[in-house]
Design a protein around this motif. Structure first.
Motif, PDB file in Angstrom:
ATOM      1  N   GLY A   1       0.761  -1.144  -0.117  1.00  0.00           N
ATOM      2  CA  GLY A   1      -0.073  -0.191  -0.085  1.00  0.00           C
ATOM      3  C   GLY A   1       0.593   1.462  -0.232  1.00  0.00           C
ATOM      4  N   GLY A   2       1.985   1.235  -0.291  1.00  0.00           N
ATOM      5  CA  GLY A   2       2.778   2.473  -0.160  1.00  0.00           C
ATOM      6  C   GLY A   2       2.905   3.304  -1.537  1.00  0.00           C
ATOM      7  N   GLY A   3       2.357   2.754  -2.520  1.00  0.00           N
ATOM      8  CA  GLY A   3       2.332   3.472  -3.848  1.00  0.00           C
ATOM      9  C   GLY A   3       3.632   3.117  -4.641  1.00  0.00           C
ATOM     10  N   SER A   4       3.716   4.011  -5.681  1.00  0.00           N
ATOM     11  CA  SER A   4       4.981   3.953  -6.443  1.00  0.00           C
ATOM     12  C   SER A   4       5.763   4.999  -6.252  1.00  0.00           C
ATOM     13  N   LYS A   5       7.099   4.670  -6.644  1.00  0.00           N
ATOM     14  CA  LYS A   5       8.154   5.851  -6.445  1.00  0.00           C
ATOM     15  C   LYS A   5       9.126   5.765  -7.602  1.00  0.00           C
ATOM     16  N   GLU A   6       9.903   6.876  -7.944  1.00  0.00           N
ATOM     17  CA  GLU A   6      10.783   6.854  -9.099  1.00  0.00           C
ATOM     18  C   GLU A   6      12.090   7.390  -8.602  1.00  0.00           C
ATOM     19  N   LYS A   7      13.507   7.013  -8.718  1.00  0.00           N
ATOM     20  CA  LYS A   7      14.577   7.589  -8.247  1.00  0.00           C
ATOM     21  C   LYS A   7      15.602   7.485  -9.332  1.00  0.00           C
ATOM     22  N   VAL A   8      16.668   8.289  -9.211  1.00  0.00           N
ATOM     23  CA  VAL A   8      17.750   8.218 -10.387  1.00  0.00           C
ATOM     24  C   VAL A   8      18.926   7.733  -9.657  1.00  0.00           C
ATOM     25  N   PHE A   9      19.421   6.763 -10.152  1.00  0.00           N
ATOM     26  CA  PHE A   9      20.779   6.028  -9.659  1.00  0.00           C
ATOM     27  C   PHE A   9      21.952   6.159 -10.617  1.00  0.00           C
ATOM     28  N   ASP A  10      23.179   6.290 -10.358  1.00  0.00           N
ATOM     29  CA  ASP A  10      24.108   6.223 -11.186  1.00  0.00           C
ATOM     30  C   ASP A  10      24.557   4.457 -11.772  1.00  0.00           C
ATOM     31  N   ALA A  11      24.182   3.804 -11.023  1.00  0.00           N
ATOM     32  CA  ALA A  11      24.246   2.269 -11.258  1.00  0.00           C
ATOM     33  C   ALA A  11      23.422   1.457 -10.649  1.00  0.00           C
ATOM     34  N   VAL A  12      23.050   0.212 -11.207  1.00  0.00           N
ATOM     35  CA  VAL A  12      22.173  -0.621 -10.912  1.00  0.00           C
ATOM     36  C   VAL A  12      22.782  -2.247 -11.023  1.00  0.00           C
ATOM     37  N   LEU A  13      22.636  -2.588  -9.768  1.00  0.00           N
ATOM     38  CA  LEU A  13      22.756  -4.038  -9.595  1.00  0.00           C
ATOM     39  C   LEU A  13      21.960  -5.013  -9.700  1.00  0.00           C
ATOM     40  N   VAL A  14      21.943  -5.810 -10.638  1.00  0.00           N
ATOM     41  CA  VAL A  14      20.788  -6.754 -10.879  1.00  0.00           C
ATOM     42  C   VAL A  14      21.217  -7.954  -9.847  1.00  0.00           C
ATOM     43  N   CYS A  15      20.727  -8.366  -8.915  1.00  0.00           N
ATOM     44  CA  CYS A  15      21.046  -9.427  -8.100  1.00  0.00           C
ATOM     45  C   CYS A  15      19.635 -10.591  -7.801  1.00  0.00           C
ATOM     46  N   ASN A  16      19.009 -10.410  -8.929  1.00  0.00           N
ATOM     47  CA  ASN A  16      17.635 -11.353  -8.410  1.00  0.00           C
ATOM     48  C   ASN A  16      17.633 -12.887  -9.097  1.00  0.00           C
ATOM     49  N   GLY A  17      18.957 -13.062  -9.446  1.00  0.00           N
ATOM     50  CA  GLY A  17      19.191 -14.744  -9.567  1.00  0.00           C
ATOM     51  C   GLY A  17      18.583 -15.204 -10.952  1.00  0.00           C
ATOM     52  N   GLN A  18      18.444 -16.423 -10.954  1.00  0.00           N
ATOM     53  CA  GLN A  18      18.115 -16.989 -12.427  1.00  0.00           C
ATOM     54  C   GLN A  18      17.234 -18.266 -12.155  1.00  0.00           C
ATOM     55  N   CYS A  19      16.903 -18.450 -10.939  1.00  0.00           N
ATOM     56  CA  CYS A  19      16.202 -19.702 -10.746  1.00  0.00           C
ATOM     57  C   CYS A  19      14.912 -19.547 -10.314  1.00  0.00           C
ATOM     58  N   GLY A  20      14.361 -18.471 -10.188  1.00  0.00           N
ATOM     59  CA  GLY A  20      13.063 -18.039  -9.454  1.00  0.00           C
ATOM     60  C   GLY A  20      12.011 -18.352 -10.607  1.00  0.00           C
TER      61      GLY A  20
END
Length: 217
Positions: free
Chosen positions: A154-173
């Motif tokens: 219930g917290g709604g959506s937010k947008e934020k700017v980053f200089d880098a993104v690390l994708v660590c969500n795995g590959q077996c889900g």
């Protein structure tokens, strides 16, 4: 120079390692970790549930009730956080591995950086506005990333700017179903190993002729 702003997607082992390294250099990094689940641990966060979870998304974990790791502790431990000496060289039940991951996060005070029950809806590359040459990581030649998140409680959506993104969500889900001739016309129970939890389904010797269970990938 201003710290690099980093988004980490996922709070399983890889995401927690990333958080540990980023937190060790506060002068260089500001970061946030986004985790869609209700707790840290990623694949090692066991649940009896299969299919769709309470948050409306597919259950991520493939861990089953009686799972024992197929790797000894020395092949699984973090370099700066060894397993307790009484567990050295052992093949551990999933609960011991989960406890170890929790202990790692608590030891390095990583939970405070994690936003649980938060889905990353999109990551979009954007062109930053020109900045002074002194801020090298924010130079016009370096991309920035607009990350849009949704709070699942219930917290709604937010947008934020980053200089880098690390994708660590795995590959077996997400289970992969191979294209097997006749699979669609198979009249008995179909089960992917991602959804296996308990052995009771096979009790009585009737499992192999009524359940098809390919490996997850």
């Amino acid at each position: 120079m201003a710290p690099l702003r980093v988004a980490v997607i996922g709070a399983g082992p890889s995401g927690l390692i990333a958080a540990r390294m980023l937190a060790s250099r506060p002068q260089d990094f500001e970061f946030e970790v986004y985790e869609r689940g209700y707790n840290i641990g990623g694949m090692w966060l066991y649940t009896d549930k299969t299919g769709v979870g309470e948050n409306g998304y597919p259950v991520h974990s493939s861990i089953y009730k009686n799972l024992i790791s197929n790797l000894p502790t020395q092949a699984m431990e973090f370099p700066d956080f060894p397993y307790p000496s009484d567990l050295k060289g052992k093949f551990l039940p999933w609960k011991k591995v989960q406890d170890y991951i929790f202990s790692y996060a608590d030891h390095f005070n990583l939970r405070k950086h994690v936003q649980l029950n938060t889905d990353v809806a999109s990551v979009k590359r954007i062109t930053p506005k020109p900045v002074s040459s002194g801020d090298a990581h924010q130079s016009p030649n370096r991309p920035q990333w607009l990350v849009r998140t949704t709070a699942l409680q219930g917290g709604g959506s937010k947008e934020k700017v980053f200089d880098a993104v690390l994708v660590c969500n795995g590959q077996c889900g997400a289970p992969h179903y191979p294209d097997v001739p006749g699979l669609k016309s198979f009249s008995r129970v179909l089960m992917h190993s991602h959804e296996y939890r308990h052995p009771e389904l096979y009790k009585g010797g009737g499992g192999s002729d009524r359940v098809y269970a390919p490996y997850p990938s």
